[in-house]
Motif scaffolding. Structure first.
Motif, PDB file in Angstrom:
ATOM      1  N   PHE A 179      -2.502 -27.010 -20.569  1.00  0.00           N
ATOM      2  CA  PHE A 179      -2.435 -25.540 -20.520  1.00  0.00           C
ATOM      3  C   PHE A 179      -1.298 -25.025 -21.398  1.00  0.00           C
ATOM      4  N   LEU A 180      -1.473 -23.802 -21.896  1.00  0.00           N
ATOM      5  CA  LEU A 180      -0.413 -23.117 -22.648  1.00  0.00           C
ATOM      6  C   LEU A 180       0.313 -22.124 -21.731  1.00  0.00           C
ATOM      7  N   ASN A 181       1.595 -21.979 -21.965  1.00  0.00           N
ATOM      8  CA  ASN A 181       2.415 -21.079 -21.144  1.00  0.00           C
ATOM      9  C   ASN A 181       2.030 -19.604 -21.306  1.00  0.00           C
ATOM     10  N   ASN A 182       2.530 -18.774 -20.383  1.00  0.00           N
ATOM     11  CA  ASN A 182       2.456 -17.305 -20.571  1.00  0.00           C
ATOM     12  C   ASN A 182       3.864 -16.702 -20.481  1.00  0.00           C
ATOM     13  N   GLU A 183       4.781 -17.353 -21.188  1.00  0.00           N
ATOM     14  CA  GLU A 183       6.193 -16.990 -21.058  1.00  0.00           C
ATOM     15  C   GLU A 183       6.528 -15.640 -21.687  1.00  0.00           C
ATOM     16  N   MET A 184       5.653 -15.114 -22.560  1.00  0.00           N
ATOM     17  CA  MET A 184       5.963 -13.828 -23.201  1.00  0.00           C
ATOM     18  C   MET A 184       6.184 -12.730 -22.159  1.00  0.00           C
ATOM     19  N   ASP A 185       5.599 -12.911 -20.967  1.00  0.00           N
ATOM     20  CA  ASP A 185       5.767 -11.896 -19.923  1.00  0.00           C
ATOM     21  C   ASP A 185       7.207 -11.816 -19.417  1.00  0.00           C
ATOM     22  N   ASP A 186       8.019 -12.804 -19.733  1.00  0.00           N
ATOM     23  CA  ASP A 186       9.427 -12.729 -19.318  1.00  0.00           C
ATOM     24  C   ASP A 186      10.248 -11.795 -20.207  1.00  0.00           C
TER      25      ASP A 186
END
Ligand code: DON
Length: 574
Positions: free
Chosen positions: A420-427
């Protein structure tokens, strides 16, 4: 108490077909039912505590093979990427705080970065309103992953075993399969619809008839990816076939380019170092807010007698909430990626500043958060990341918190890569004043910029006492990470709890906005509840807060592992 010895030397590293058997053995050992048969003589002193028994077993096996805490950390990180896919990762990021047995301390920042093409308004529509879900779901939510570079750097600088030995257990787990725990099966079932929404092909985590405890999953594509990392190091992930697989997976709206991947570098940073009473505290520096916020809380706590107040009493909950709302207001305003804007660390940790900021705390009533700074947000949602703590026989120590951000990150699965790829942009603060999925608001310091790291709350932490290693700890939990680490320390230092009691005990949390105390079911009795409401607090109950995995060194030098019972977490070693 999930703590004990690793009983079977065979198999974890060399033959993963025994994995399911191993899980049973580890659970048996860890539940303390087999203590008589635990032979210490030939065992290596060391402790590995992680979110998954398989991963803890892998780490301890590496210690037994002559690896140090840093080899074990690399092995655990990769093993979690297989057996704990909701948060373990190779396409996410994290932070390591370490202490060598010489006393030298340091940190490694392998946090994701915004892609080159990222820009401040990328999640806003024409009216400058936030487009819901865009920063947390699908290809556009993905930050440039840092984990693989981080692990390679960590291993290169401090590992003693060949890298192949550290990554091989993960390869075997992926190739031969691993058994799902009940909690992991339930979690996978919960996310089936989102997996289908984000991906239009079949992949190993999909199961229309539902996963059950004990089901086995094999990840042959992930095994191949890990083999490439083993053979080619950085080039096995940030270039060549894996890089192509990642970019192909984001073919719809993703903006990560080959250049983003090949440019990624993790960064060695100076830790935040402070003291709390007799303890030296070593914690993560920005772009995590964890170290500064934890130190502000601990320093502020020195003006109050928590021992007298008692654990989770009206008074102690009120004081913690008042300290926390001030700290989280600072977090929102002053913290971000130090490579882009200077963070006023010295000012934020200045004792006169902290004393002045807390001087108006009343023991009688709340200070409404909007008198501290404006903002309105919603409740805290999901809590998924993962933390592990390791100490080896020489007392080298490491605390790593690592994440895809949300459960299974962006839900985008790299079909040919097996992960899976992260969804870190939401931080990032997608729009100043608008909360992210943890209800955290941010300002300019955490705005989106090309190549910038998003602000984090991850708080891997190490404590020293009298110049010796004392405690290694951390937790997942989004915005509640900082306050869970804080309470675990207070529980041991002020409330006289054992490490395991400190972890087990119910947690409470305030993060300035929303202006409410979030508490774990059972943390506050009804009389205390009524009294806190009378004082002006709003209260919100949640099922769980925190999932702390920690190691404590006792006065006699023995190691105590503390694994959080909220998950499947396991301490392996002695
Ligand atoms: O870096 C952060 O603060 C978040 N991405 C951490 C996310 C998290 O802890 C989710 N829950 N356990």
């Amino acid at each position: 108490m999930k703590q004990g010895f690793f009983c079977a030397r065979k198999c974890v590293v060399c033959n993963m077909r025994y994995v399911s058997l191993m899980v049973l053995i580890i659970f048996f050992c860890c539940s303390g039912q087999n203590e008589k048969s635990l032979e210490k003589e030939n065992r290596v002193r060391g402790m590995v505590v992680s979110a998954h028994p398989e991963a803890s077993a892998v780490g301890y096996a590496i210690l037994e093979q002559g690896g140090n805490a840093y080899d074990a950390a690399v092995a655990v990180q990769f093993a979690l990427a297989v057996v704990y896919p909701r948060a373990g990762n190779i396409a996410g990021g994290g932070f390591a705080v370490f202490r060598l047995n010489s006393g030298k301390t340091g940190t490694l920042d392998f946090r994701e970065k915004a892609p080159i093409q990222a820009h401040r308004n990328m999640y806003l529509d024409q009216d400058s309103s936030v487009i819901e879900g865009l920063s947390s779901f699908g290809s556009l939510s993905v930050g440039v992953p840092g984990t693989v570079d981080g692990m390679l750097q960590l291993h290169k600088k401090y590992g003693v075993l060949p890298f192949e030995m550290a990554i091989q257990p993960a390869i075997d787990l992926a190739a031969y399969g691993f058994a799902l725990t009940k909690k992991e099966a339930d979690k996978l079932n919960q996310y089936q619809d989102e997996f289908l929404r984000a991906n239009n092909f079949d992949f190993p985590f999909l199961n229309s008839s539902g996963w059950a405890e004990g089901d086995s999953i094999r990840l042959p594509m992930l095994a191949k990816t890990l083999e490439r990392i083993k053979d080619h190091g950085r080039g096995g992930f940030y270039a060549g076939e894996t890089a192509k697989n990642i970019i192909d997976a984001m073919h719809d709206v993703g903006i990560i380019t080959p250049e983003d991947l090949s440019n990624y570098q993790s960064v060695w940073r100076e830790p935040i170092i402070g003291s709390y009473k007799d303890f030296k505290v070593v914690a993560m520096s920005p772009p995590s807010s964890g170290g500064i916020a934890l130190m502000q809380l601990l320093q502020g706590s020195q003006s109050f007698d928590f021992k007298r107040m008692g654990h989770n009493t009206v008074e102690s909950i009120h004081v913690m909430a008042e300290l926390e709302r001030r700290v989280y207001a600072d977090r929102a305003t002053y913290l971000g990626d130090p490579d882009f804007n200077p963070v006023p660390t010295d000012m934020l940790l200045d004792s006169a500043y902290i004393a002045n900021r807390n001087a108006r705390i009343s023991l009688e009533k709340t200070t409404p958060s909007d008198q501290i700074r404006e903002g309105k947000v919603d409740v805290i949602e999901s809590v998924e990341t993962t933390h592990f703590s390791i100490v080896d026989k020489q007392n080298n120590a490491i605390a790593i918190t690592t994440t895809l951000n949300g459960n299974f990150g962006s839900k985008v699965f790299v079909e040919k890569g097996g992960f899976f790829l992260n969804n870190e942009m939401d931080d990032f603060s997608v729009k100043p004043g608008v909360p992210n999925q943890y209800g955290l608001v941010g300002a300019e310091m955490n705005s989106i910029q090309s190549g910038k790291r998003m602000l984090s709350s991850m708080t891997p932490t190490i404590l020293e006492k009298n110049g010796e290693l004392y405690m290694v700890l951390g937790t997942p939990g989004g915005s509640t990470i900082i306050t869970s680490v804080y309470q675990t320390i207070l529980n041991v230092v002020e409330h006289g709890m054992t490490l395991q009691q400190a972890i087990d005990s119910k947690k409470v949390h305030h993060q300035w906005q929303p202006d409410a105390i979030t508490y774990e079911r059972g943390a506050i009795d009804s009389a205390a509840r009524n009294e806190l409401i009378r004082m002006g607090h709003e209260l919100r109950e949640v099922q769980f807060i925190g999932r702390v995995d920690a190691v404590l060194m006792n006065n006699n030098g023995s190691l105590e592992g503390g694994a959080d019972p909220r998950g499947d977490d396991a301490a392996v070693g002695f």
